[in-house]
Scaffold this active site. Structure first.
Site, PDB file in Angstrom:
ATOM      1  N   SER A 184       0.744  -1.361   0.053  1.00  0.00           N
ATOM      2  CA  SER A 184       0.041  -0.064  -0.099  1.00  0.00           C
ATOM      3  C   SER A 184       1.070   1.295  -0.068  1.00  0.00           C
ATOM      4  CB  SER A 184      -1.068   0.111   1.274  1.00  0.00           C
ATOM      5  OG  SER A 184      -1.922   1.029   1.134  1.00  0.00           O
ATOM      6  N   GLU A 222      -1.859  -2.587  -8.050  1.00  0.00           N
ATOM      7  CA  GLU A 222      -3.215  -2.955  -7.270  1.00  0.00           C
ATOM      8  C   GLU A 222      -3.667  -1.669  -6.549  1.00  0.00           C
ATOM      9  OE1 GLU A 222      -3.630  -2.877  -3.740  1.00  0.00           O
ATOM     10  OE2 GLU A 222      -1.747  -1.841  -3.396  1.00  0.00           O
ATOM     11  N   HIS A 230      -4.842  -5.234  -1.699  1.00  0.00           N
ATOM     12  CA  HIS A 230      -6.024  -5.024  -0.360  1.00  0.00           C
ATOM     13  C   HIS A 230      -6.821  -6.268  -0.374  1.00  0.00           C
ATOM     14  CE1 HIS A 230      -3.918  -1.032  -0.672  1.00  0.00           C
ATOM     15  NE2 HIS A 230      -4.279  -0.713   0.778  1.00  0.00           N
TER      16      HIS A 230
END
Length: 298
Positions: free
Chosen positions: A109, A201, A271
């Protein structure tokens, strides 16, 4: 590319905040996990700091990370959680010690900032679950993290998505969170993709945001001369009252239509509860077939 030494029992893992705040209580499941693997844990002084959303000031988070870099007894730095904030401290850190005494930097992330910056310096990093995610992660991903940090061979064989673009590719794996890759474009931390395999992502974005970010990625040349593309979870996407007209997978196919590199969709990373470890900066082979995809590190 420098590959840091893999861990062995008795080694020490440092846990720090580079972005959103994180408490010692929240860290306990991760501590218990590491100790069950025969590892020791050192909590950075940012664990428990509360600066609104962030785990301390920018300077405090940079200093804590620097202390872990400089400490020769720390063999892996595990970023506590993502959110936002790593980009605010990246330029306050001196990474020179990492070139002479490399160690694993692990997270995903917002930690994409560190992956991108450190990979450009020539050191491999690990895209994997974080202490925050330990209680929320499927057992298989925890097992893959263990295999990765202890240096066991990594390979993945998963069912193929109907969106996949078949083919075979080899190259160094780079990437991370699309929003972060987009935000770093034009900076000294911007990723380089020529001859490489790109992983992306994202989470909680509007579909037109996905299109806008990928258009900028494309216009900056990141798809040109790319060997392959791996798309992880595109999780909790949103649409407007007037629909955009394509889902995230269709947007990616539309904007990469002119290129012939293979594409994997719905790879279990990002995620998602099944968030499998990937080593950025190390070469992989990917084989995308109609019913199955295979990835293994060379």
């Amino acid at each position: 590319m420098i590959i840091p030494p893999f861990l062995k029992q008795g080694d020490t893992v440092g846990i720090v905040c580079t972005a959103r705040k994180f408490s010692a209580e929240e860290a306990q499941p991760a501590i218990t996990l590491l100790e069950s693997w025969g590892l020791q844990v050192k909590l950075g002084f940012t664990i428990g700091l509360d600066n609104h959303q962030l785990g301390g000031s920018d300077q405090q988070r940079a200093d804590d990370f620097q202390d872990m870099l400089n400490d020769a007894t720390i063999k892996m730095i595990w970023c506590a959680r993502g959110g936002y904030g790593t980009v605010r401290m990246i330029d306050l850190v001196d990474f020179a010690v990492l070139l002479n005494h490399p160690k694993w930097i692990v997270g995903f992330s917002d930690v994409t900032v560190l992956h991108a910056h450190i990979n450009r310096l020539g050191v491999a990093t690990m895209h994997a679950i974080m202490p925050f995610s330990v209680p929320r992660t499927e057992a298989i991903s925890i097992e893959y993290l263990k295999n990765a940090i202890f240096g066991k061979p990594l390979s993945y064989s998963v069912p193929s998505s109907s969106y996949n673009k078949c083919g075979i590719a080899e190259g160094e794996l780079v990437g991370g969170n699309l929003s972060i890759i987009y935000a770093l474009l034009g900076s000294s931390s911007s990723i380089q993709t020529k001859g490489k395999i790109l992983f992306i992502e994202d989470l909680d974005e509007y579909l037109y945001h996905i299109d806008r970010m990928l258009m900028n990625v494309k216009r900056n040349g990141l798809f040109k001369d790319l060997s392959g593309l791996i798309v992880g979870g595109m999780t909790d996407m949103h649409d407007n009252e007037i629909p955009f007209g394509m889902n995230a997978q269709q947007i990616i196919l539309d904007l990469t239509d002119e290129y012939d590199f293979p594409i994997i969709f719905d790879f279990p990373a990002g995620h998602v509860p099944d968030n499998r470890a990937l080593i950025f900066g190390k070469s992989i082979s990917m084989n995308v077939q109609q019913n199955q995809i295979e990835i293994f590190y060379k």
